[in-house]
Design an enzyme around this catalytic site. Structure first.
Site, PDB file in Angstrom:
ATOM      1  N   HIS A  29     -76.536  -1.960 -83.940  1.00 39.38           N
ATOM      2  CA  HIS A  29     -75.148  -1.671 -84.403  1.00 39.38           C
ATOM      3  C   HIS A  29     -75.266  -0.920 -85.017  1.00 39.38           C
ATOM      4  CE1 HIS A  29     -73.287  -4.395 -87.273  1.00 39.38           C
ATOM      5  NE2 HIS A  29     -73.261  -3.495 -88.212  1.00 39.38           N
ATOM      6  N   GLU A  30     -76.260   0.096 -86.318  1.00 34.97           N
ATOM      7  CA  GLU A  30     -75.612   1.138 -87.003  1.00 34.97           C
ATOM      8  C   GLU A  30     -75.710   2.687 -85.236  1.00 34.97           C
ATOM      9  OE1 GLU A  30     -74.945   0.915 -89.648  1.00 34.97           O
ATOM     10  OE2 GLU A  30     -75.875  -0.932 -89.929  1.00 34.97           O
ATOM     11  N   HIS A  33     -72.252   2.216 -84.718  1.00 28.58           N
ATOM     12  CA  HIS A  33     -71.261   3.172 -85.587  1.00 28.58           C
ATOM     13  C   HIS A  33     -70.898   4.029 -85.668  1.00 28.58           C
ATOM     14  CE1 HIS A  33     -69.796  -1.041 -87.509  1.00 28.58           C
ATOM     15  NE2 HIS A  33     -71.471  -1.259 -87.630  1.00 28.58           N
TER      16      HIS A  33
END
Length: 217
Positions: A29-30, A33
């Site tokens: 997820h990170e 980003h």
């Protein structure tokens, strides 16, 4: 056999699998980003060493605990500097959406792997453990995506919805981001959000499972 069956009988023996799955879901997820921000011109995450799957770069202890216990949580936010973006609000919304979208894609791939093992692989202890891991990873990814798409700061959904709000409303809401975060934490602690989020997660999981079964069966 549905994925939900794995969690109706969850026990301590599954703890290690769950922690590993949580760490992987949060890291993906990170990382996404940061990668999308970098592609849009912001090198902040790259300079901070966040373009990596190394979990030590991304994990937030409290968010990790919430993911393990409640299937909803968060990681340490990737640093983003909107001044690098050519279109700050639009690009920020794209960066925000990248995290939940990556989890939905990752979760779908895990469902594929789960059903391939359950339907077509020989029944061995190792492959059974792998099926459990993919089931856990799928549910956690979808839960993480659903939670982060809530349209409240500081979650990713607030940045996406902010793209469609008048600019003065958007910045006004962002001024109270820290206070709203405390309220969200309190609601999670009290269990107010648990049932709605669980229903939303199960709805998405059912759709993904139906899609995968349609392809494989």
């Amino acid at each position: 056999m549905g994925l939900s069956s794995f969690f109706s009988n969850f026990n301590l023996a599954d703890f290690l699998i769950t922690v590993c799955a949580v760490i992987l879901a949060l890291s993906v997820h990170e990382l996404c980003h940061g990668l999308v921000a970098y592609k849009l011109g912001d090198p902040t995450a790259k300079n901070a060493g966040r373009l990596t799957l190394n979990p030590l770069a991304h994990l937030d202890p409290l968010g990790l605990v919430c993911m393990v216990l409640f299937r909803f949580g968060w990681a340490k936010p990737v640093p983003i500097d909107m001044r690098y973006f050519r279109h700050p609000r639009r690009d920020m919304a794209i960066v925000a959406a990248a995290g939940p979208v990556s989890n939905l894609i990752f979760g779908t791939l895990c469902v594929f792997c789960y059903y391939l093992l359950v339907l077509y692989a020989p029944a061995t202890a190792f492959l059974s453990a792998m099926a459990t891991f993919f089931a856990t990873l799928a549910v956690l990814n979808v839960g993480f995506a659903v939670f982060n798409l809530l349209p409240v700061p500081p979650l990713d959904g607030s940045r996406v919805v902010g793209l469609f709000l008048p600019q003065k409303w958007y910045w006004k809401i962002m001024q109270y981001e820290r206070y709203i975060q405390v309220v969200v934490m309190l609601l999670l602690y009290l269990g107010v959000l648990t049932l709605p989020l669980a229903y939303a997660r199960q709805f998405v999981m059912n759709g993904i499972e139906s899609f995968v079964r349609w392809i494989l069966l």
